[in-house]
Write an enzyme that holds these catalytic residues in place. Structure first.
Site, PDB file in Angstrom:
ATOM      1  N   PRO A 214      35.812  38.453  43.280  1.00 53.01           N
ATOM      2  CA  PRO A 214      35.612  39.797  42.719  1.00 53.01           C
ATOM      3  C   PRO A 214      36.194  40.742  43.251  1.00 53.01           C
ATOM      4  CG  PRO A 214      33.717  38.614  42.939  1.00 53.01           C
ATOM      5  CD  PRO A 214      34.545  37.768  43.641  1.00 53.01           C
ATOM      6  N   GLU A 215      37.146  41.761  42.820  1.00 54.30           N
ATOM      7  CA  GLU A 215      37.528  43.047  43.277  1.00 54.30           C
ATOM      8  C   GLU A 215      36.870  44.009  42.306  1.00 54.30           C
ATOM      9  OE1 GLU A 215      41.834  43.108  44.085  1.00 54.30           O
ATOM     10  OE2 GLU A 215      41.795  41.145  44.339  1.00 54.30           O
TER      11      GLU A 215
END
Length: 280
Positions: A2-3
DNA sequence: CTACCATCCTGGTTGC
DNA sequence: TGCAACCAGGATGGTA
């Protein structure tokens, strides 16, 4: 992985489940993730209401009604999954569970355990060791080429490597760093400090545009990522260069068999994807 | 100060 | 088919 866009998508999915709700129970299923859970964690959040669910960089921030904030980082494989009720069995790697006064359960699931959860006073949260050195939020109105140029000052590392440094700009990871450089036409190997005013302006705008498009698409689903409702994002279908080695980039009319297409190099130990014709 | 490297961890993929 | 090697990578903490 997850960014920022994935964390933002998860936040949006969790908000209706958590905001304004009281936590009637919490379960902690192991002593630590990347770092130990706070002492007495389940007891300290049980009975508290969630005042607001915010995001800073890749951190989820749940403000509680006793002046504390729960920080959660998803690392590379972390998920927050909503269940309509407390599951009667837990899966491997379900590390923490939050039960709301509506009877719903939010499960923090993280196979690789690079994630973390902490508690800290809401007042002065920006001074928390994990948050204190974070750079500007790229989607805030104050983010600009000028701000980016300040962060890049004196940096001799390649611009791609610098973009992954959360002190320069907060929330970019390996995918969106490559995509933003492509969108701004900048060679990822150029020294960060030499990008220049005009280039920084284009890069700052590209970062913002790529992140906003990714959020609109619900994030990118590669390997581990799911939104809080279990759904998949689809921005991976919009990648221009990431994981597209040897294929034509969207704006190149050159055939891959002639030009070689998108190239993959390793910088700072991580894969970078770029188009040598479009990025100088 | 910056740069570079090792470290944490599991699961999926590749190669023999 | 089995198994080992490798790869993915966010962040930190050590050393140069």
């Amino acid at each position: 992985m997850p960014e920022l866009p994935e964390v933002e998508t998860i936040r949006q999915g969790l908000r209706p489940v958590l905001e304004g709700r009281r936590l009637v129970g919490a379960i902690q299923r192991r002593a630590d993730l990347r770092r130990p859970f706070p002492d007495g964690f389940p007891e300290r959040i049980t009975g508290r209401s969630v005042v607001a669910l915010r995001r800073r960089a890749k951190y989820l921030l749940a403000d509680l009604d006793d002046g504390m904030t729960m920080l959660a980082h998803l690392g590379m494989s972390g998920r927050m999954l909503i269940h309509a009720a407390l599951p009667n069995a837990f899966a491997d790697h379900d590390h923490a569970v939050f039960i709301t006064d509506e009877g719903k359960a939010v499960v923090f699931h993280d196979p690789r355990r690079f994630g973390l959860i902490d508690l800290a006073p809401t007042d002065g949260l920006e001074r928390h060791p994990l948050l204190a050195r974070l750079g500007p939020e790229p989607l805030d109105p104050g983010f600009s080429g000028r701000v980016l140029a300040e962060g890049l000052e004196g940096r001799r590392s390649p611009i791609k490597v610098a973009l992954l440094d959360q002190r320069v700009v907060a929330g970019l990871g390996n995918i969106y760093a490559s995509e933003a450089l492509y969108a701004s036409g900048i060679d990822p190997s150029r020294p960060a400090a030499e990008i220049g005013t005009e280039g920084c302006g284009r890069l700052a705008e590209a970062i913002r545009a790529v992140l906003e498009r990714a959020i609109a698409a619900g994030g990118s689903s590669l390997r581990d990522y799911r939104a809080a409702d279990g759904s998949l994002g689809y921005f991976q279908l919009g990648f221009a260069v990431y994981d597209r080695e040897g294929r034509a980039c969207p704006d190149c009319d050159c055939a891959p068999e002639v030009s070689g297409g998108v190239r993959r190099i390793v910088q700072g130990g991580r894969a970078t994807f770029f188009c040598p014709r479009r990025q100088r």
